[in-house]
Design an enzyme around this catalytic site. Structure first.
Site, PDB file in Angstrom:
ATOM      1  N   CYS A  13     -24.104  32.378  47.618  1.00 42.29           N
ATOM      2  CA  CYS A  13     -25.023  32.871  48.653  1.00 42.29           C
ATOM      3  C   CYS A  13     -26.079  33.731  47.948  1.00 42.29           C
ATOM      4  CB  CYS A  13     -24.249  33.699  49.678  1.00 42.29           C
ATOM      5  SG  CYS A  13     -23.484  35.144  48.923  1.00 42.29           S
ATOM      6  N   HIS A  42     -16.191  38.463  44.039  1.00 40.41           N
ATOM      7  CA  HIS A  42     -14.787  38.072  43.916  1.00 40.41           C
ATOM      8  C   HIS A  42     -14.658  36.636  43.402  1.00 40.41           C
ATOM      9  CE1 HIS A  42     -13.321  41.390  46.864  1.00 40.41           C
ATOM     10  NE2 HIS A  42     -13.366  41.813  45.614  1.00 40.41           N
ATOM     11  N   HIS A 127     -10.000  46.168  51.488  1.00 42.85           N
ATOM     12  CA  HIS A 127     -11.125  45.395  50.927  1.00 42.85           C
ATOM     13  C   HIS A 127     -12.248  46.374  50.588  1.00 42.85           C
ATOM     14  CE1 HIS A 127     -14.542  42.662  50.617  1.00 42.85           C
ATOM     15  NE2 HIS A 127     -13.661  41.687  50.447  1.00 42.85           N
ATOM     16  N   GLU A 129     -15.421  46.225  50.681  1.00 42.75           N
ATOM     17  CA  GLU A 129     -16.507  46.360  51.656  1.00 42.75           C
ATOM     18  C   GLU A 129     -16.086  47.279  52.805  1.00 42.75           C
ATOM     19  OE1 GLU A 129     -18.283  42.605  53.011  1.00 42.75           O
ATOM     20  OE2 GLU A 129     -18.734  43.639  54.886  1.00 42.75           O
ATOM     21  N   THR A 174     -18.450  41.521  56.655  1.00 37.06           N
ATOM     22  CA  THR A 174     -19.435  40.422  56.707  1.00 37.06           C
ATOM     23  C   THR A 174     -18.823  39.035  56.539  1.00 37.06           C
ATOM     24  OG1 THR A 174     -19.774  40.695  54.335  1.00 37.06           O
ATOM     25  CG2 THR A 174     -21.348  41.806  55.792  1.00 37.06           C
ATOM     26  N   SER A 233     -12.667  37.030  50.261  1.00 32.53           N
ATOM     27  CA  SER A 233     -12.467  36.995  51.712  1.00 32.53           C
ATOM     28  C   SER A 233     -13.095  35.748  52.325  1.00 32.53           C
ATOM     29  CB  SER A 233     -13.071  38.255  52.342  1.00 32.53           C
ATOM     30  OG  SER A 233     -13.026  38.172  53.735  1.00 32.53           O
ATOM     31  N   ASN A 234     -14.354  35.452  51.960  1.00 30.43           N
ATOM     32  CA  ASN A 234     -14.990  34.306  52.623  1.00 30.43           C
ATOM     33  C   ASN A 234     -14.335  32.986  52.211  1.00 30.43           C
ATOM     34  OD1 ASN A 234     -17.029  32.663  50.853  1.00 30.43           O
ATOM     35  ND2 ASN A 234     -17.160  34.783  50.163  1.00 30.43           N
ATOM     36  N   SER A 289     -18.974  32.972  46.456  1.00 31.92           N
ATOM     37  CA  SER A 289     -19.085  33.540  45.102  1.00 31.92           C
ATOM     38  C   SER A 289     -18.716  32.519  44.019  1.00 31.92           C
ATOM     39  CB  SER A 289     -18.187  34.783  44.999  1.00 31.92           C
ATOM     40  OG  SER A 289     -16.911  34.495  45.500  1.00 31.92           O
TER      41      SER A 289
HETATM   42  S1  SF4 Z   1     -22.491  39.615  52.759  1.00 27.40           S
HETATM   43 FE1  SF4 Z   1     -21.319  38.728  51.074  1.00 27.40          FE
HETATM   44  S2  SF4 Z   1     -21.134  36.544  51.608  1.00 27.40           S
HETATM   45 FE2  SF4 Z   1     -22.755  37.400  52.902  1.00 27.40          FE
HETATM   46  S3  SF4 Z   1     -24.682  37.024  51.817  1.00 27.40           S
HETATM   47 FE3  SF4 Z   1     -23.965  39.057  51.204  1.00 27.40          FE
HETATM   48  S4  SF4 Z   1     -22.726  38.725  49.362  1.00 27.40           S
HETATM   49 FE4  SF4 Z   1     -22.976  36.743  50.365  1.00 27.40          FE
END
Ligand code: SF4
Length: 309
Positions: A13, A42, A127, A129, A174, A233-234, A289
């Site tokens: 991303c 990650h 986590h 974040e 997120t 996580s994603n 990632s």
């Molecule tokens: S919040 Fe995390 S997954 Fe979403 S654009 Fe930013 S780095 Fe990428």
């Protein structure tokens, strides 16, 4: 016949690309070693590649040896104001690779806390974040409760939210599962009065787009391969989408892990036994990632099997 479908979008991303670019430029400008607090993103491969170029990954700032003036990069997941303050106190020079979309959640958390609103934060304990956002709330003197899933939403303990101004807002990490978060919010709404929605979505577009793309192809797949690290996580949310919509799914870091995977070995054995018009459909995607070369090596392998089956 073996059929393979690639989900699009998948992989890197903009936030991850930005963080890696920042690390790359910092290394070029200041030279190794450069300290990085936590994994910059990650992904095992990204971290190992940067480590080979001279990034030293630490869990805590106290691990960075003196003398002062060393550079520290903060990861894409963001840090709390407390970590910022500690870095300044230690005399470190900060390069912040926080994703702007994570920063947006920090801003919303700070504003809500300063306005005296109770904050229901949806995310995973521990986590990075989530720790960063909690730090923002605490520094602004706010009150919050952390909810990780539907079960916790149904049994939410509101005692921590006492003495707020009767207004409440939910915010989230997120990188959550979009559908599950909607269910969690509707459970919270049954129990928390005057619950506001965030001013703008907390789950980022990259997470949503990758989940939507996978949801389009997964129902027609016998098997879905999700590429990504186990602490991403994603990636884990993509795996959940795959497991919910496809016949079967696995998560692997790369091709060599895939080839060692028992489920995949079984799948390939049944693919070898396919006859005539019989078809086996594999879906392939990757977390935000994950570098594309890790997907490409799996794609190439599957293509070679497509030709040989
Ligand atoms: S919040 Fe995390 S997954 Fe979403 S654009 Fe930013 S780095 Fe990428």
């Amino acid at each position: 016949m073996l059929k393979v479908t690639l989900a699009a979008p998948r992989g890197f991303c903009t936030g991850v690309e930005r963080a890696i670019r920042i690390a790359d430029r910092t290394l070029k400008k200041y030279g190794a070693p450069i300290y990085v607090r936590k994994e910059i993103v990650h992904n095992k491969f990204v971290v190992e590649t940067l480590a080979a170029r001279g990034c030293i990954f630490v869990e805590n700032l106290s691990e960075i040896p003196k003398p002062l003036g060393k550079i520290v990069i903060f990861s894409a997941h963001g840090v709390s104001p407390q970590v910022y303050a500690e870095a300044i106190k230690l005399g470190l020079r900060i390069v912040d690779a926080i994703c702007p979309l994570v920063q947006k959640v920090h801003v919303q958390a700070r504003k809500a806390a300063r306005a005296g609103k109770a904050i229901v934060l949806i995310g995973h304990t521990g986590h990075e974040e989530v720790e960063g956002v909690i730090g923002e709330i605490e520094t602004a003197g706010g009150k919050y409760v952390l909810v990780q899933n539907i079960d916790e939403a149904q049994n939410i303990d509101l005692s921590a939210l006492q003495n707020t101004n009767e207004q409440a807002i939910w915010l989230s990490q997120t990188t959550l599962n979009v559908a599950e978060t909607e269910e969690v919010v509707s459970e919270i709404r049954k129990r928390v009065k005057n619950l506001e929605n965030p001013a703008s979505d907390c789950i980022c577009f990259a997470t949503k787009d990758r989940q939507n793309a996978l949801q389009q192809i997964a129902p027609e797949c016998d098997f879905v391969i999700v590429v990504g690290s186990e602490n991403s996580s994603n990636t884990n949310r993509l795996y959940e989408v795959a497991a919910a919509h496809a016949h079967d799914a696995i998560r692997v870091n790369n091709l060599s892990e895939l080839l060692e995977n028992d489920k995949f070995k079984e799948l390939m054995a049944s693919a070898d036994a396919l006859s005539g018009e019989q078809e086996m459909h594999i879906g392939l995607t990757s977390g935000a990632s994950v570098p594309e070369n890790l997907v490409a090596e799996i794609w190439d392998y599957l293509q070679s099997k497509t030709r040989s089956i």
